[in-house]
Motif scaffolding. Structure first.
Motif, PDB file in Angstrom:
ATOM      1  N   THR A  54     -57.288  -4.193  40.284  1.00  0.00           N
ATOM      2  CA  THR A  54     -58.345  -3.741  39.385  1.00  0.00           C
ATOM      3  C   THR A  54     -59.474  -3.064  40.165  1.00  0.00           C
ATOM      4  O   THR A  54     -59.504  -3.087  41.392  1.00  0.00           O
ATOM      5  CB  THR A  54     -58.929  -4.916  38.574  1.00  0.00           C
ATOM      6  N   SER A 166     -65.880  -4.936  36.125  1.00  0.00           N
ATOM      7  CA  SER A 166     -64.667  -5.709  36.319  1.00  0.00           C
ATOM      8  C   SER A 166     -64.116  -6.206  34.982  1.00  0.00           C
ATOM      9  O   SER A 166     -64.872  -6.741  34.168  1.00  0.00           O
ATOM     10  CB  SER A 166     -64.956  -6.916  37.231  1.00  0.00           C
ATOM     11  N   GLY A 291     -56.686   0.388  31.347  1.00  0.00           N
ATOM     12  CA  GLY A 291     -58.091   0.319  31.737  1.00  0.00           C
ATOM     13  C   GLY A 291     -58.665   1.659  32.130  1.00  0.00           C
ATOM     14  O   GLY A 291     -59.404   1.757  33.107  1.00  0.00           O
ATOM     15  N   VAL A 295     -56.850   0.321  36.383  1.00  0.00           N
ATOM     16  CA  VAL A 295     -56.031  -0.877  36.557  1.00  0.00           C
ATOM     17  C   VAL A 295     -54.608  -0.435  36.863  1.00  0.00           C
ATOM     18  O   VAL A 295     -54.099   0.511  36.257  1.00  0.00           O
ATOM     19  CB  VAL A 295     -56.056  -1.752  35.281  1.00  0.00           C
TER      20      VAL A 295
END
Length: 309
Positions: A54, A166, A291, A295
């Motif tokens: 990530t 995050s 994402g 991601v």
């Protein structure tokens, strides 16, 4: 030779599993796959090792903030055919999570009970008959409704950290009660068959006003049953798996860098040795957009050992 094949299958059943329910790793949906052959009930263990990267930059490249996350999960699972029409399946997972940030050389860990899932299924129809070539044609359709309980610990501090850049996935549970309608269809001509199932996970908002995006998961696999003597059967299988998850909401606000979709090619092997079932399933991404490109998902591997009784 047969004993050697069985040994290889058993060893495969205990290998580490590189799986990641990518659109919500650690707190996402639950992949069922091909169920073990059983008449009344079964009980067993599944093991997964889930990996995800990530906080990539907008071009999908690593930065000082990029994290490599690992989600290990040991699951007690079982099913019981109450009658010819009704079936109950349950999964109780215990997770071991790790997050490593290479830029700061920081490693964080957490472990504990995750969210328990209970599924109820109803057999819509089942048919078995021979065709003109004297080959047996069997097919069945099951419709189900599952409930995901809020048994795993939800850390609101992780939610607060996720408000920046995050994703909020380093959790043992979602903190919410969620619903999972699903269908399972199986069609077989003699020893060759196709298995397909789909589920839609409807997430509710937890007490900290966070709601994970709803998730659609669908897969189809072709398989072939091979008899190795009177007591051993194996079924190699291959297919495709699709997942799509909507974006999360935090205090009713959309969390942009969440959700997405992924398409995986799948291959697996199921083995039945008397009442013992062993299975392994491997998945590799063919396409992904997760994402907003920040991601990245890797390969997946799910294994199980089950006993019918």
């Amino acid at each position: 030779m047969k004993k050697f094949i069985v040994l290889i299958i058993l060893l495969a059943g205990f290998t580490y599993a590189k799986a990641c329910d990518i659109c919500g790793c650690g707190v996402g949906g639950y992949y069922i796959g091909l169920l073990p052959d059983f008449n009344k009930r079964f009980l067993g263990l599944r093991f997964q090792l889930n990996k995800i990267t990530t906080q990539l930059d907008i071009n999908g490249q690593r930065t000082a903030l990029t994290t490599d996350e690992t989600y290990r999960s040991t699951e007690l699972w079982g099913a019981w055919n109450i009658s010819d029409r009704w079936r109950i399946l349950a999964i109780i997972p215990y997770s071991f999570n790790e997050k490593y940030t290479s830029g700061s050389d920081l490693l964080r860990k957490k472990d504990g009970l995750s969210d328990v899932v209970v599924n109820g299924y109803y057999q819509v129809f089942s048919s078995a008959k021979s065709n003109s070539s004297n080959k047996m044609i069997v097919h069945s359709l099951w419709a189900g409704l599952g409930l995901k309980l809020a048994t795993g610990k939800y850390d609101v501090q992780e939610q607060n950290n996720a408000m920046a850049i995050s994703p909020n996935i380093f959790q043992l549970g979602t903190g919410s009660f969620d619903f999972i309608p699903s269908i399972m269809y199986d069609f077989r001509i003699q020893d060759f068959g196709v298995n397909a199932n789909a589920s839609y996970k409807i997430n509710t908002e937890n007490k900290d006003q966070y709601r994970y995006g709803n998730k659609l998961a669908a897969n189809a696999s072709a398989y072939y049953k091979i008899a190795l003597g009177n007591e051993i059967r194996i079924a190699p299988n291959a297919g495709v798996n699709f997942e799509n998850q909507q974006k999360d909401h935090n205090n009713s606000f959309l969390v942009n860098e969440t959700g997405g979709n992924i398409v995986n090619a799948t291959a697996g092997l199921e083995a039945n040795i008397k009442r013992l079932s062993v299975g392994v399933s491997f998945q590799t991404p063919m396409h992904q957009n997760l994402g907003q490109g920040r991601v990245d998902a890797g390969n997946r591997l799910l294994t199980h050992v089950s006993f019918s009784f």
